[in-house]
Scaffold this motif. Structure first.
Motif, PDB file in Angstrom:
ATOM      1  N   LEU A 684       0.838  -1.202   0.000  1.00 54.27           N
ATOM      2  CA  LEU A 684       0.000   0.000   0.000  1.00 54.27           C
ATOM      3  C   LEU A 684       0.872   1.252   0.000  1.00 54.27           C
ATOM      4  O   LEU A 684       0.659   2.195  -0.767  1.00 54.27           O
ATOM      5  N   GLU A 687       2.770   1.627  -3.338  1.00 47.05           N
ATOM      6  CA  GLU A 687       1.950   2.186  -4.412  1.00 47.05           C
ATOM      7  C   GLU A 687       1.773   3.691  -4.227  1.00 47.05           C
ATOM      8  O   GLU A 687       1.829   4.470  -5.176  1.00 47.05           O
ATOM      9  N   GLY A 688       1.569   4.097  -2.980  1.00 46.80           N
ATOM     10  CA  GLY A 688       1.409   5.521  -2.698  1.00 46.80           C
ATOM     11  C   GLY A 688       2.654   6.316  -3.052  1.00 46.80           C
ATOM     12  O   GLY A 688       2.572   7.418  -3.604  1.00 46.80           O
ATOM     13  N   GLN A 689       3.814   5.747  -2.738  1.00 43.76           N
ATOM     14  CA  GLN A 689       5.065   6.426  -3.077  1.00 43.76           C
ATOM     15  C   GLN A 689       5.210   6.567  -4.589  1.00 43.76           C
ATOM     16  O   GLN A 689       5.669   7.593  -5.087  1.00 43.76           O
ATOM     17  N   HIS A 691       2.751   6.660  -6.826  1.00 46.26           N
ATOM     18  CA  HIS A 691       1.795   7.678  -7.297  1.00 46.26           C
ATOM     19  C   HIS A 691       2.343   9.090  -7.107  1.00 46.26           C
ATOM     20  O   HIS A 691       2.320   9.916  -8.022  1.00 46.26           O
ATOM     21  N   GLY A 692       2.816   9.349  -5.889  1.00 47.46           N
ATOM     22  CA  GLY A 692       3.288  10.700  -5.592  1.00 47.46           C
ATOM     23  C   GLY A 692       4.524  11.057  -6.384  1.00 47.46           C
ATOM     24  O   GLY A 692       4.691  12.201  -6.825  1.00 47.46           O
ATOM     25  N   ALA A 695       3.520  11.970  -9.868  1.00 50.69           N
ATOM     26  CA  ALA A 695       2.936  13.312  -9.930  1.00 50.69           C
ATOM     27  C   ALA A 695       4.037  14.366 -10.005  1.00 50.69           C
ATOM     28  O   ALA A 695       3.941  15.319 -10.788  1.00 50.69           O
ATOM     29  N   GLN A 696       5.084  14.184  -9.229  1.00 48.86           N
ATOM     30  CA  GLN A 696       6.147  15.201  -9.238  1.00 48.86           C
ATOM     31  C   GLN A 696       6.968  15.159 -10.527  1.00 48.86           C
ATOM     32  O   GLN A 696       7.389  16.197 -11.035  1.00 48.86           O
ATOM     33  N   ALA A 727      -5.574  17.784  -8.621  1.00 53.94           N
ATOM     34  CA  ALA A 727      -6.162  16.511  -9.033  1.00 53.94           C
ATOM     35  C   ALA A 727      -6.653  16.569 -10.483  1.00 53.94           C
ATOM     36  O   ALA A 727      -6.611  15.574 -11.205  1.00 53.94           O
ATOM     37  N   ALA A 728      -7.090  17.752 -10.886  1.00 55.50           N
ATOM     38  CA  ALA A 728      -7.638  17.882 -12.235  1.00 55.50           C
ATOM     39  C   ALA A 728      -6.549  17.862 -13.308  1.00 55.50           C
ATOM     40  O   ALA A 728      -6.853  17.702 -14.494  1.00 55.50           O
ATOM     41  N   LEU A 730      -3.876  15.769 -13.343  1.00 54.33           N
ATOM     42  CA  LEU A 730      -3.137  14.506 -13.398  1.00 54.33           C
ATOM     43  C   LEU A 730      -4.068  13.359 -13.784  1.00 54.33           C
ATOM     44  O   LEU A 730      -5.258  13.394 -13.488  1.00 54.33           O
ATOM     45  N   PRO A 731      -3.499  12.347 -14.436  1.00 54.03           N
ATOM     46  CA  PRO A 731      -4.315  11.209 -14.860  1.00 54.03           C
ATOM     47  C   PRO A 731      -4.419  10.158 -13.759  1.00 54.03           C
ATOM     48  O   PRO A 731      -3.777  10.276 -12.711  1.00 54.03           O
ATOM     49  N   THR A 732      -5.206   9.149 -14.029  1.00 53.01           N
ATOM     50  CA  THR A 732      -5.198   7.946 -13.196  1.00 53.01           C
ATOM     51  C   THR A 732      -4.051   7.065 -13.681  1.00 53.01           C
ATOM     52  O   THR A 732      -3.913   6.827 -14.875  1.00 53.01           O
ATOM     53  N   PHE A 733      -3.225   6.621 -12.752  1.00 57.34           N
ATOM     54  CA  PHE A 733      -2.062   5.809 -13.116  1.00 57.34           C
ATOM     55  C   PHE A 733      -2.403   4.328 -13.034  1.00 57.34           C
ATOM     56  O   PHE A 733      -3.162   3.909 -12.169  1.00 57.34           O
TER      57      PHE A 733
END
Lengths: 822, 164
Positions: A684, A687-689, A691-692, A695-696, A727-728, A730-733
């Protein structure tokens, strides 16, 4: 696209499924969350102390000037103002901010007073501090400080900075060059001589502002000659030592606490002047002080990241095989060298070769002073820059040869059966399987189908073109083997410390020298300890971030916490079990060798029912009534782990973008990231790492840029100008993993904190260029704003030279408010 | 100095405040309601979002005097003392936070989003949270959390339909 070696896919690289009782590998929800989702958090700015005073800093509005006069008398007379101090007031005690990484023997290292004394060298540099009864009174009084500046020439362009006759950032040094650092392996000139293919490119890594959501804050109290400093920092241990060194306050009289810290991304891996000044003010006034920055001052005064001009040359054979790579960097240091400023670009020196085999490599980096905010670590720190360079070059090579970008990579990457592999830059990659990650990513991405759609859109002349970007990255993390740091002249080691206390009740306290600021160590470390000790997860508490509680540590940065600190914890747990085994053997009247430890219990082999739990053993050790001969009555243990090698996460990221050729607008259609970070403690959190990190990295490709005008004024001082994506934006990864355990540590872990950022920037830019290549575009400078994409297209179509990574700021700063040279 | 009477998380406060005092500083420095953090000074980041009479406001762009006579709900006022609010629980269960600095504001903004639209799509959630920035999560799990909370809150409100 030719096939990826199919035998690789059959390799056992699918993520392991832990057994149901194991903690390591389980997607535990985080224990940290309880306070964070209820607002019961201890951010530094939340701390109140009796008699607390508030500090505000006056900052230079000019990029380079001599201070000819400061009159602070009016400010001192303002209601509620306790003190006003200038650089001159502090000159005798403020020292010089440290740089721990003298990368060459002749590196130019200027003095860096926490508060400027007679000259300012970047906009935002502190020139005075007000101490007042509350925040508002402190800020009000700043207006009453009168300063005369005599402007000096502003040095804002790296390439001009190193030319003769340019003004100097530090006149007494006689040069704007801090250092030149070179590395060479193989015979680069021979590799390039008569090479059938030579590709030369110039890429610009724009300057970024790390932008942790929590602004910096410091609270400091002085009681007698004992000092406690709370700071929103990633590095309480390093900070303690450095503050002691700078101020002369003895290290054992200084306690540093990093309470809940709201993100860092490298920006809080620093020894900041504001921290020094708060310590000095608390000492002077005998009262506690607090300083919390506003975002607008933070954008000017928190160290920045990236900012390189890369000149890259790649020599290859006609079949795509790389012969050699030459890298020549200009790296912007900003106005001063801070904690690890000069070393950051050099962390890329070993990564420009990426996952590829080659015969020769040369790397040269020149550190340049400018009148800008100093640069230092930002997520990835040198490795994103290198990965961008090589992954962009691989796409250029593919285009030159008419090959699919994955095929040209396949022809050059290290095959899975070649590990461990000694790279051209001198590192030993211990494990990996690039074929498997790529195969999985292609499947999830539906690569062939998207290529078909791309061809169709090209045929139709669709104004919205599809581009596919590839990034097959690796990185070095787990910073770092101390002997390597020593060979690079770094001022400290790269070990990490952990201790484990088994309390009389059988509950466990883990003390770690890593200093989490959002990563989730309290959860993951408890999982590791619970597994090794065989105790319930809930029975483990993790302590960190306070030099009184956790006296030894090297803190959190460089994706090191798990790969170094987690292994220290693993080793400390094993020492606990070793001690307990001896005690248990004594209690069971058995030979140690006849005991087995499983599920938290020692049992005599072959004798069912003869067992003692770790908790029972701990209680017996605590009571100490009946101990083995010479046994100290404690199971507590500690370990310091110095890694033998870096770890090398890798992965394949694929990005599809739709580029509107009429407006230049880029939309990420899909993004697939398959990462191999070795064994995983908590999927968990991993996956969070990712995602973030994505984004960067995507933000660097599309949105963010610290823009300076020609006079050295930062024009992106607010979040309205410096475009952190929402949020607007960036896409869903789609994320997935392959798993080749690291062979250099017993957990098999590699680290994940920076992978997403390192991988994603070139994937996005490669996709944009891929979409536009039929139009003659071979580069779009970052951030690839609609305006820049549009200009690149128009330039290519009108036959002008492509922009080639021009540093000219466009609308990259945000909502059109960034002036720059555009 | 102006007098304000503000209800914050169910407690009535009467205070004399400077006219220029921001609501966020009133909450944090005067009332000790430090669960609401501050992330910027240009009302971009949304970390300081609270509800004023049920509608989300960025408390850095509201003066304390403007809150006079109004009800403020912060993240500290969610839940019933025993159990977490479904939105808080969803953020935990979907791993929608890392450092957690944006989380109070994100949770409050998400509540206002669901007040407007009880069953938002992912795109609507992303657009609805555009005024709240997060640097850690990449937003994907935040979107999931808001969707999960929305599902739970709709079912809680319409138990009959949920059972059918």
């Amino acid at each position: 696209m030719s096939e990826i070696a199919p035998e690789a896919v059959a390799e056992q690289v699918t993520p392991s499924t832990p057994d149901a009782t194991a903690e390591v590998g389980r997607a535990r929800l985080r224990t940290e969350d309880a306070r964070l989702i209820t607002g019961r958090t201890t951010w530094t700015d939340n701390i109140q102390l009796p008699g607390l005073l508030h500090v505000a800093f006056l900052r230079s509005p000019i990029s380079h000037a001599r201070i000819t006069r400061i009159d602070a008398e009016d400010a001192r007379r303002r209601p509620g103002v306790i003190a006003v101090v200038t650089g001159a007031d502090l000159a005798g005690e403020q020292g010089s901010l440290p740089c721990a990484w003298p990368v060459t023997e002749d590196m130019v290292l200027p003095d860096h007073p926490p508060v400027a004394v007679d000259e300012v060298r970047y906009v935002g540099e502190p020139v005075a501090a007000v101490v007042a009864r509350d925040r508002y009174a402190a800020v009000d009084a700043l207006e009453a400080i009168d300063i005369d500046y005599e402007p000096l020439p502003a040095v804002v362009d790296m390439e001009r900075a190193i030319e003769e006759g340019t003004g100097l950032v530090h006149a007494d040094k006689g040069t704007n060059t801090s250092y030149t650092w070179v590395f060479e392996a193989g015979e680069p000139d021979a590799a390039f001589r008569d090479a059938p293919v030579v590709i030369e490119r110039r890429y610009v890594q724009q300057r970024l502002i790390p932008t942790a959501m929590e602004p910096r804050a410091v609270v400091c109290s002085a009681v007698g000659d004992e000092y406690t400093l709370w700071s929103a920092t990633q590095i309480p241990h390093i900070l303690r030592l450095m503050l002691a060194t700078v101020t002369g306050i003895p290290e054992h009289r200084l306690r540093v606490i990093a309470p809940d810290v709201g993100g860092g991304f490298g920006s809080k891996l620093q020894v900041y002047g504001e921290e020094v000044v708060c310590l000095l003010l608390a000492r002077r006034l005998g009262r506690p002080v607090k300083w919390t920055e506003s975002r607008s001052e933070g954008n000017m005064a928190v160290h920045h990241g990236r900012d390189q001009i890369q000149r890259l040359s790649l020599a290859a054979d006609r079949d795509g095989r790389i012969r050699g790579l030459k890298v020549d960097l200009l790296a912007d240091m900003g106005a001063y060298l801070m904690l690890v400023t000069p070393g950051i670009p050099l962390l890329g020196a070993f990564m420009f070769n990426g996952i590829y085999k080659m015969d020769a490599y040369s790397f040269r980096c020149t550190g340049v002073f400018t009148n800008k905010t100093p640069t230092d670590a930002y997520r990835g720190a040198g490795r994103p820059e290198a990965t961008f360079g090589i992954e962009r070059m691989m796409d250029e090579l593919a285009a030159e040869l008419g090959l699919d970008p994955l095929e040209v990579r396949r022809r050059n990457w290290i095959a899975h059966e070649e590990f461990p592999y000694d790279t051209i830059s001198g590192l030993t990659y211990d494990s990996g399987n690039y074929e498997a990650a790529t195969e999985k990513a292609m499947r999830l991405f539906d690569y062939d189908k998207l290529r078909a759609e791309q061809a169709d859109r090209r045929d139709r002349g669709d104004p919205v073109q599809l581009g596919i970007g590839v990034s097959t990255f690796t990185e070095m993390c787990g910073l770092a083997p101390s002997r390597v740091l020593g060979s690079l002249s770094y001022g400290a080691g790269g070990w990490e410390h952990a201790s484990v206390r088994v309390l009389p009740s059988g509950k466990v306290e883990v003390v770690t020298g890593s200093s989490a600021h959002g990563q989730g160590h309290e959860t993951a470390w408890a999982q590791i300890a619970a597994d090794r000790l065989g105790v319930p997860f809930e029975d483990v508490r993790v302590l960190h971030g306070d030099t009184s509680v956790s006296p030894k540590g090297m803190d959190t940065y460089g994706s090191r916490s798990l790969a170094v600190g987690g292994v220290a914890l693993y080793n400390a747990c094993d020492k606990v079990v070793d001690k307990a085994r001896r005690m248990a053997a004594h209690l069971l009247e058995a030979d140690e060798g006849d005991l087995e430890f499983s599920g938290g219990s020692f049992s005599v082999k072959g004798v069912p029912g003869q067992a003692r739990t770790l908790q029972e053993v701990a209680l017996a050790a605590f009571a100490a009534h009946d101990l083995p001969e010479g046994f100290e009555p404690s199971l507590d243990s500690e370990a310091t782990h110095d890694p033998e090698n870096f770890s090398f996460p890798h992965g394949t990221h694929l990005c599809a973008v739709e580029v509107d050729t009429e407006t230049g607008f880029v939309k990420i259609r899909s993004y697939v990231a398959v990462d191999d970070v070795g064994k995983v403690v908590n999927p968990l959190i991993v996956e969070g790492q990712v995602h973030g990190g994505l984004a960067q990295g995507i933000a660097q490709a599309l949105y963010e840029e610290a823009v300076y005008d020609a006079d050295g004024n930062l024009t992106t001082t607010t979040m309205a100008d410096y475009l952190v994506p929402s949020a607007a934006d960036l896409p869903t990864f789609t994320t997935d993993r392959t798993e080749t355990p690291a062979t250099t540590n017993p957990l098999g872990v590699k680290g994940v904190g920076e992978a997403g950022t390192i991988a994603s920037t070139p994937a996005v830019v490669n996709a944009i260029v891929d979409a536009l290549r039929p139009y003659g575009v071979d580069d779009v400078p970052m951030p690839c704003t609609p305006e820049r994409v549009w200009r690149a297209l128009r330039a290519a179509q009108s036959g002008q030279a492509p922009p080639g990574g021009s540093p000219e700021p466009g609308a990259g700063g945000g909502l059109g408010s960034a002036g720059g040279a555009a | 100095m102006p007098h304000v009477s503000v209800d914050v998380d169910g407690v009535r406060y009467e205070d004399e405040v400077e006219a220029r005092l921001l609501l966020t500083h009133y909450l944090r420095d005067r009332l000790g309601k430090v669960g609401t953090p501050i992330g910027c000074d240009t009302s971009n980041c949304g970390a300081c979002t609270v509800l004023m009479d049920g509608l989300s406001v960025k408390s850095c762009s509201v003066l304390a005097v403007q809150a006079d006579g109004h009800e403020i709900t912060t993240v500290e006022g969610l839940g019933d003392g025993q159990d977490l609010h479904p939105m808080q629980r969803a953020f935990h269960e979907e791993h929608a936070l890392q450092c957690g600095y944006c989380t109070p504001g994100m949770i409050m903004a998400a509540l206002d989003l669901l007040r407007d639209n009880a069953d938002p799509s992912d795109e609507e959630i992303r657009a609805g949270l555009e005024g709240n920035l997060c640097r850690c999560t990449g937003y994907q799990n935040i979107v999931r959390a808001v969707r999960r909370a929305a599902d739970g809150m709709r079912q809680a409100e319409r138990p009959e339909e949920a059972r059918s």
